[in-house]
Design an enzyme around this catalytic site. Structure first.
Site: not given
Length: 330
Positions: A56, A218
């Site tokens: 991320h 995700h």
């Protein structure tokens, strides 16, 4: 698989080694997976610790430095860090005024940070915790009980970090972090699936003529799939979803965030449409941030986060920050 890596097994460690070489102002413990300010602990200052799965970036390690986090704990790709990492980080950065854990609402993160808080207490480290659950797309999805924590995490880390840097006590820093978390709302859109190093291919199937509305960071499913929409249509849909969940009574911070593979040319064009819709809906934008900040590896797509602010929060946003991923005023 075309990825700029040595192997799936070493991708996180290799990235941390590279981060250490690029940022001597940080202490990067590759073996124990902790990124910290080199000047930590800062005596008399509340310390902020966050973390989560890798993939991320720049969240969270890229937000370590004066004005934001004191330490971050990177897990494996899309996998929570473990309590030992968090306790090590807290011990490393505790300057005697306590530690605030900033936790995205994913089941593994929540459980492990809670366990770390208990272990830190046994080491006489005072810990408070704030949970970020800003994603309005879905509730009780894959990996999550309640709403997912996404782009609002950046606002929490920046504003609480500025308060801590200014010398606010733990209860005050925690209250500001909670207030920002409560005032933040996010919604994401996927134009293409991410590729994880372990899988070596897309994590889900998304036909080239469709997009996913309400995607998670995700790759978790969103609200619905539709035929490809224009930037203007996506902005109308996204902003309306955000305002339906929480219509701000004052000015907002706006984050137009790339998911990793969407170029700035497209993000700035999308921001123009987001700003148009906000004006049409009567929302005043105080500050705007555009770029890749809370990503999902190489996912194509974007998210929008709005956070209602007052004069105090706006001053904290404008306060100096010096991190790998966010820097101004110094």
């Amino acid at each position: 698989m075309r990825m700029l890596i040595n192997s799936a097994e070493t991708v996180v460690a290799d990235a941390l080694r590279g981060m250490a070489e690029a940022h001597p102002e940080l202490t990067v413990d590759v073996e124990n997976r902790v990124v910290a300010r080199r000047d930590a602990p800062v005596t008399g200052k509340v310390a902020l610790v966050s973390g989560g799965g890798s993939g991320h970036e720049p969240l969270h390690g890229g937000f370590v430095g004066p004005g934001m986090l004191d330490a971050a704990c990177p897990g494996e790709v899309f996998t929570s860090p473990v309590p030992d990492q968090m306790v090590r980080a807290a011990s490393l950065v505790d300057g005697g005024e306590g530690v605030l854990f900033i936790v995205k609402n994913y089941t593994g993160d929540v459980l492990n940070f809670d366990m770390a808080a208990e272990l830190a207490d046994e080491e006489d480290i005072r810990v408070a915790r704030v949970l970020v659950e800003d994603d309005v797309a879905v509730t009780d999805s894959l990996y999550t009980a309640g709403r997912r924590g996404t782009g609002g995490t950046l606002f929490v880390e920046k504003l609480a970090g500025a308060a801590a840097e200014a010398g606010a006590p733990l209860d005050r820093v925690t209250a500001i972090a909670q207030r920002v978390a409560d005032a933040s709302r996010s919604f994401g859109v996927a134009l293409g699936a991410p590729t994880t190093p372990a899988k070596g291919g897309p994590t889900f199937d998304l036909p080239s003529d469709e997009l996913e509305l309400g995607i998670g960071i995700h790759g978790e499913p969103g609200r619905e799939r539709r035929a490809v929409m224009t930037s203007a249509e996506i902005a109308d849909y996204t902003v309306d979803v955000l305002l339906a969940d929480r219509k701000p009574g004052g000015a907002v911070l706006a984050l137009v965030n790339g998911m990793g593979a969407t170029p700035l040319l497209e993000l700035y064009g999308f921001n123009a449409e987001v700003q148009r819709v906000l004006r049409e809906r009567g929302v005043t934008v105080a500050r705007t941030l555009v770029g890749n900040y809370v990503t999902s590896l190489d996912m194509a797509g974007c998210s929008v986060t709005l956070c209602e602010v007052d004069d105090e929060l706006l001053r904290l946003w404008d306060a100096p920050v010096s991190t790998a991923g966010l820097r101004w005023g110094r």
